[in-house]
Design an enzyme around this catalytic site. Sequence first.
Site, PDB file in Angstrom:
ATOM      1  N   ALA A   1     -13.046   7.773   1.429  1.00  0.00           N
ATOM      2  CA  ALA A   1     -13.294   7.395   0.037  1.00  0.00           C
ATOM      3  C   ALA A   1     -12.659   8.396  -0.926  1.00  0.00           C
ATOM      4  CB  ALA A   1     -14.796   7.317  -0.209  1.00  0.00           C
ATOM      5  N   HIS A   2     -12.606   7.982  -2.177  1.00  0.00           N
ATOM      6  CA  HIS A   2     -12.120   8.850  -3.246  1.00  0.00           C
ATOM      7  C   HIS A   2     -13.078  10.022  -3.449  1.00  0.00           C
ATOM      8  CE1 HIS A   2      -9.939   5.117  -4.087  1.00  0.00           C
ATOM      9  NE2 HIS A   2      -9.085   5.863  -4.751  1.00  0.00           N
ATOM     10  N   GLY A   3     -12.516  11.191  -3.688  1.00  0.00           N
ATOM     11  CA  GLY A   3     -13.330  12.381  -3.929  1.00  0.00           C
ATOM     12  C   GLY A   3     -14.157  12.744  -2.718  1.00  0.00           C
TER      13      GLY A   3
ATOM     14  N   ASP B   1     -14.072   2.859   0.466  1.00  0.00           N
ATOM     15  CA  ASP B   1     -14.798   2.549  -0.758  1.00  0.00           C
ATOM     16  C   ASP B   1     -14.255   1.317  -1.485  1.00  0.00           C
ATOM     17  OD1 ASP B   1     -12.475   3.953  -1.463  1.00  0.00           O
ATOM     18  OD2 ASP B   1     -13.483   5.333  -2.830  1.00  0.00           O
TER      19      ASP B   1
END
Length: 137
Positions: free
Chosen positions: A8-10, A63
């Site tokens: 996922a992002h971050g 995500d």
Amino acid sequence: MNKVILVAHGKLAHEMKNSAEMIFGALPDFESVEFLKEEGLDTIQEKVFGAMKEDASYLVLTDLFCGTPYNASCAVAMKNPEREIGIVSGMSLPIVLEVASMLQGSRLEDIVNHVTSIPCDTVKAFNQAVIEEEEDF
């Protein structure tokens, strides 16, 4: 043997695993991969492939559909057709917990089919839930 990679992002994937472990307990067959601002598609592909340390079937939960983590995971699957890799977008805590409960003893295909069928059961608006509960009485 089935393994799971959360991408996922971050730091969302790491925190999703941490949150799932608060509820489910240790998840040793889960890896998490973060996607940082300065990274690109190639870097995430390397991280996802690097998380596939064992000869196992892998479910990759991402995500966002068509986001960089999803696209990178698809690229890894296409470059490694000899491996059994399932990819599902829309990662949420209910989905991660469902996967954890099914991981051992289920075929990867069955897990993918199940988790893609549950979002309507886990995403509810307050008013909708109240109306449904009243109809059940």
